[in-house]
Design a protein around this motif. Sequence first.
Motif, short mmCIF file in Angstrom:
data_model
loop_
_atom_site.label_atom_id
_atom_site.label_comp_id
_atom_site.label_asym_id
_atom_site.label_seq_id
_atom_site.Cartn_x
_atom_site.Cartn_y
_atom_site.Cartn_z
N LEU A 191 16.12 37.89 49.35
CA LEU A 191 15.62 38.80 48.24
C LEU A 191 16.32 40.20 48.45
CD1 LEU A 191 13.67 38.44 45.99
CD2 LEU A 191 11.83 39.42 47.31
N TRP A 207 21.94 41.88 47.99
CA TRP A 207 22.29 41.79 46.62
C TRP A 207 23.13 40.56 46.44
CZ3 TRP A 207 21.25 43.38 42.20
CH2 TRP A 207 22.20 43.37 41.32
N SER A 256 18.41 38.82 34.32
CA SER A 256 18.39 37.76 35.51
C SER A 256 19.63 37.24 35.95
CB SER A 256 17.26 36.78 35.25
OG SER A 256 17.67 35.64 34.38
N ARG A 282 14.78 35.76 40.84
CA ARG A 282 13.52 35.99 41.50
C ARG A 282 13.18 37.52 41.37
NH1 ARG A 282 13.20 34.70 47.16
NH2 ARG A 282 15.38 35.37 47.33
N ARG A 283 14.07 38.27 41.20
CA ARG A 283 13.87 39.74 41.30
C ARG A 283 13.53 40.25 40.02
NH1 ARG A 283 18.39 40.56 45.32
NH2 ARG A 283 19.80 40.02 43.84
N VAL A 314 9.71 42.04 39.67
CA VAL A 314 9.62 43.54 39.04
C VAL A 314 8.79 43.23 37.97
CG1 VAL A 314 10.88 45.17 37.76
CG2 VAL A 314 11.66 44.07 39.98
N ALA A 326 8.53 35.56 45.61
CA ALA A 326 9.45 36.26 46.59
C ALA A 326 9.66 35.35 47.99
CB ALA A 326 8.33 37.30 47.26
#
Length: 531
Positions: A27, A30, A341, A347-348, A352, A466
């Motif tokens: 996660l 990058w 996305s 997932r990020r 958020v 996460a």
Amino acid sequence: MAESRNEPADPIVRGTFATAKQSWADLFKWKQRVAVTNDYGETYCEWQSPRPLRNPISLFAQLSARDWLFFLVGLAAWTADAFDFHALSIQTVKLAKYYDTSKTNVTTAITLTLLLRSIGAAMFGLAGDKFGRKYPMVVNMIVLGLLQVATIYSSTFTQFLAVRSLFGLFMGGVYGNAIAMALENCPVDARGLMSGILQQGYSLGYVIAASCNLGVGGSTDSWKTVFWIGTGLSIGVGLIRLLFPESKQFIAAKEAGGGHTSSSPRAFWIETRKMLAQQWRMCIYCIILMTFFNYFSHTSQDSYTTFMLTQKELNNAAASRASIIMKTGACVGGTIIGYISQWFGRRRAIIVSAIVSGLLIPAWILPTTERSLSATGFFMQFFVQGAWGVIPIHLNELSPPAYRSSFPGITYQLGNMISSPSAQIVNAIAEHRTVTAVDGQPAPAYGPTMGVATAIIALGIAVTTALGPERRGRQFELAKPAGVATADEIEVKGKLNDVESQVAVDGEKPDVGQMENVIVDDDDDDDEKKR
């Protein structure tokens, strides 16, 4: 295939805790850990940098006219399904008056609908994976329309609940087939954007239902007019789907292996059991994730119109206008965050969005005027449905490739089933607690109840996401349907059956060498074809 210049990565691990540990570490990197299969069938993992965001217009241009047709009909089916569901939830007050019962009792119909949707998802999803996307969807949508008519003519509350239970069975089959048909025909780079747009069929259905509710007025019997509109939408989508062919990706996958395929119910169920034995952890994870997500949407929206009518003292027109603006925010947020996305990570983007929605809760429930409630509702649903905008493609990428119709639909609807009491829970708690309304009189505590529940759920989504996997960019388009054997596989099985038949006649054990020669001969044929 040219040799990759990307940095090698450790393989994707197996096991619950090992996956959670690897997912948590990835996660904060990058680059994406991606499993790559080369021309020789060898699979390895490497770190790939996300592709930069492309102009949405250029992504739209990647879709052919046929691709757009499949996508728009999938979107229309999901929108009609959402309209049918929200036609009830936004008219809870009217239905309670019509049947002379409490608002909590009316929400029992929502619970029954959600409970039975998982059965419909299994029935129509597996049919979609076995027989194609077309006819299961046609049957599904037409029956939904007929059940809307049956709802209108339910003369007692008991009949109303019975029809809505059956309605839930057929509603469950829409999601899996709709998103499989819509997204499997989209180019890889465009999937994040198209996923965000597709998921907002749910919000668009709410907007259309709320607009219809606003148009018919606040009289008690006006709920029937909204349901008649839903009838036309559902049957119309079913008839339109009947007019064009099967999904091209399903046909291409089924014809893989030279155009000669074989399929049987026995082979299909054998492969399904094998998939469940191998993928049971993924199934459970996606069900848990979808449970949180369904609580997220139902808790933050199903009772919001009731909240504005009772606690904030808005009239039917004002509450409907605020609901429309709120869900417009959902459509915008889902599209934008689904698009982002593709670059930012599935997932990020979800995490958020969930965290920001939790931070917006005070601004969402404290205002007292139509304008302020409309504005904060817009931004709240921007992030709630923004997280949802990632889900169609995220579930498709996590799915076993041959089960892209059933797996997303079943996991989504099982989450729906587990979260089915959400509206009843919110209503029951709110109606047993009081707060001071705008006019200074005691009123049911809808605002605090929805706020606390939504905060808990948003945190649950962030943590679950996460610790879970991501397969952004996964190639799954031409995976053959479950239970389908290629021509070469059929030939091998035929030779093996011939040997077994001879054994049955002679009463002798098969010679192991003979069995091996069957496989060797088949391999030799393949080599000869390649040469």
